[in-house]
Design a protein around this motif. Sequence first.
Motif, PDB file in Angstrom:
ATOM      1  N   MET A 263     -11.546  -1.716  -3.872  1.00  0.00           N
ATOM      2  CA  MET A 263     -11.083  -2.696  -4.868  1.00  0.00           C
ATOM      3  C   MET A 263     -11.289  -4.136  -4.388  1.00  0.00           C
ATOM      4  O   MET A 263     -11.611  -5.027  -5.169  1.00  0.00           O
TER       5      MET A 263
ATOM      6  N   MET B 124      -4.617  -6.342  -4.948  1.00  0.00           N
ATOM      7  CA  MET B 124      -3.204  -5.957  -5.033  1.00  0.00           C
ATOM      8  C   MET B 124      -2.588  -6.325  -6.384  1.00  0.00           C
ATOM      9  O   MET B 124      -1.417  -6.035  -6.650  1.00  0.00           O
TER      10      MET B 124
ATOM     11  N   GLN C  39      -9.209   3.093  -0.838  1.00  0.00           N
ATOM     12  CA  GLN C  39      -9.098   2.612  -2.216  1.00  0.00           C
ATOM     13  C   GLN C  39      -9.021   1.087  -2.256  1.00  0.00           C
ATOM     14  O   GLN C  39      -9.704   0.429  -3.052  1.00  0.00           O
ATOM     15  N   VAL C  40      -8.181   0.521  -1.400  1.00  0.00           N
ATOM     16  CA  VAL C  40      -8.025  -0.940  -1.362  1.00  0.00           C
ATOM     17  C   VAL C  40      -9.321  -1.588  -0.887  1.00  0.00           C
ATOM     18  O   VAL C  40      -9.728  -2.645  -1.385  1.00  0.00           O
TER      19      VAL C  40
ATOM     20  N   LYS D 104       2.658   1.733  -3.444  1.00  0.00           N
ATOM     21  CA  LYS D 104       1.731   2.107  -4.514  1.00  0.00           C
ATOM     22  C   LYS D 104       1.046   3.443  -4.245  1.00  0.00           C
ATOM     23  O   LYS D 104       0.388   3.985  -5.125  1.00  0.00           O
TER      24      LYS D 104
ATOM     25  N   TYR E 202      -1.421   3.806  -2.221  1.00  0.00           N
ATOM     26  CA  TYR E 202      -2.853   3.572  -2.067  1.00  0.00           C
ATOM     27  C   TYR E 202      -3.331   3.995  -0.679  1.00  0.00           C
ATOM     28  O   TYR E 202      -2.615   3.832   0.320  1.00  0.00           O
ATOM     29  N   LYS E 203      -4.522   4.511  -0.630  1.00  0.00           N
ATOM     30  CA  LYS E 203      -5.199   4.775   0.633  1.00  0.00           C
ATOM     31  C   LYS E 203      -5.992   3.517   1.013  1.00  0.00           C
ATOM     32  O   LYS E 203      -6.399   2.725   0.150  1.00  0.00           O
TER      33      LYS E 203
ATOM     34  N   LEU F  19       0.834  -1.205   0.000  1.00  0.00           N
ATOM     35  CA  LEU F  19       0.000   0.000   0.000  1.00  0.00           C
ATOM     36  C   LEU F  19       0.873   1.262   0.000  1.00  0.00           C
ATOM     37  O   LEU F  19       0.597   2.228  -0.720  1.00  0.00           O
TER      38      LEU F  19
END
Length: 303
Positions: free
Chosen positions: A25, A55, A21-22, A15, A17-18, A12
């Motif tokens: 997804m 991921m 967001q994950v 990348k 990413y918050k 995370l």
Amino acid sequence: MSDIRSYIESHLKNKGYKLQQVSEMADINVGTLSAIIRGTRLMSMNQLDQITSAMGLEQGYFYEMYGVECFIESAPHWRRLEPYLFRCAELGKLDIIQQVITHVTDDQSYIDELFNVAESLYNKSTNESALIIYECVAGSEKYQHSERLALCQYRIFLLHKTLSKFDNLNAAVKFEPYIDKLNEEVQLDAIKDLANVYMTIHLWDKVDTWARELERKAEFQLKIQSRRRKNKRRLTAYPLFTYVAYAHLLIASVYDARKEYENVLKYTEKYLEIVELGNPTQEDQQIIDLFRVWGKGINMPPN
């Protein structure tokens, strides 16, 4: 889950990413995902797969770590172990199954469940995974002399059959001592399969011995058939008359190999009498037609 959590956190961060967001997804509630990463909530197999997919990693990427942390370094919980085994089997991760199962079978309380998983995999033709579990269950019960041990050995025998004469002979010899521990109906299929292996490697004395045992046991089952409940599930692969007829055809094949043609004729006539059923079912008729084809040349297919 320290190793998996550390990897997820690192991923995370790299990348950018918050967590939200994950969460979107992976289709996992952000609070649940946060608790998983912090280590305050256990991760299910489904959640592990969702996070792995989010991921962008291949399916099963974390399975080895998951197996070690959940089932080897920690006391295994069946609600997590069962789906884990099925997913590993689906993805062909045999080494991981072997690693986990070898550890888990040290605890006898899981033997029933593991055997049922092996049976399910076997019925789905997921044979390599099933074989690993059958062998571990058999190893843990080798002093029990139980019907389950015998059934494990029968499955192992079937799954070990190859085109190699040596392998087939070795598998047959190992399986022989377990036949009498099987259910009496299941024994008919087991003896048929064993005799077939001996026939493929031309051990005619063995074929003769097991064919006569098949004849004896099948005739007994036919005699008591009328006493069974009509709605009782059949445990044999074929109708009972099949095994008597097949035993006679095997014996005829033995005499054919020995060039004792009078006895060939005698046993050929015996099995032809058996397959002349009145009012055969569709299944019966298909089997009868096969016997008539086999009877023309005596030499039979291996299965």
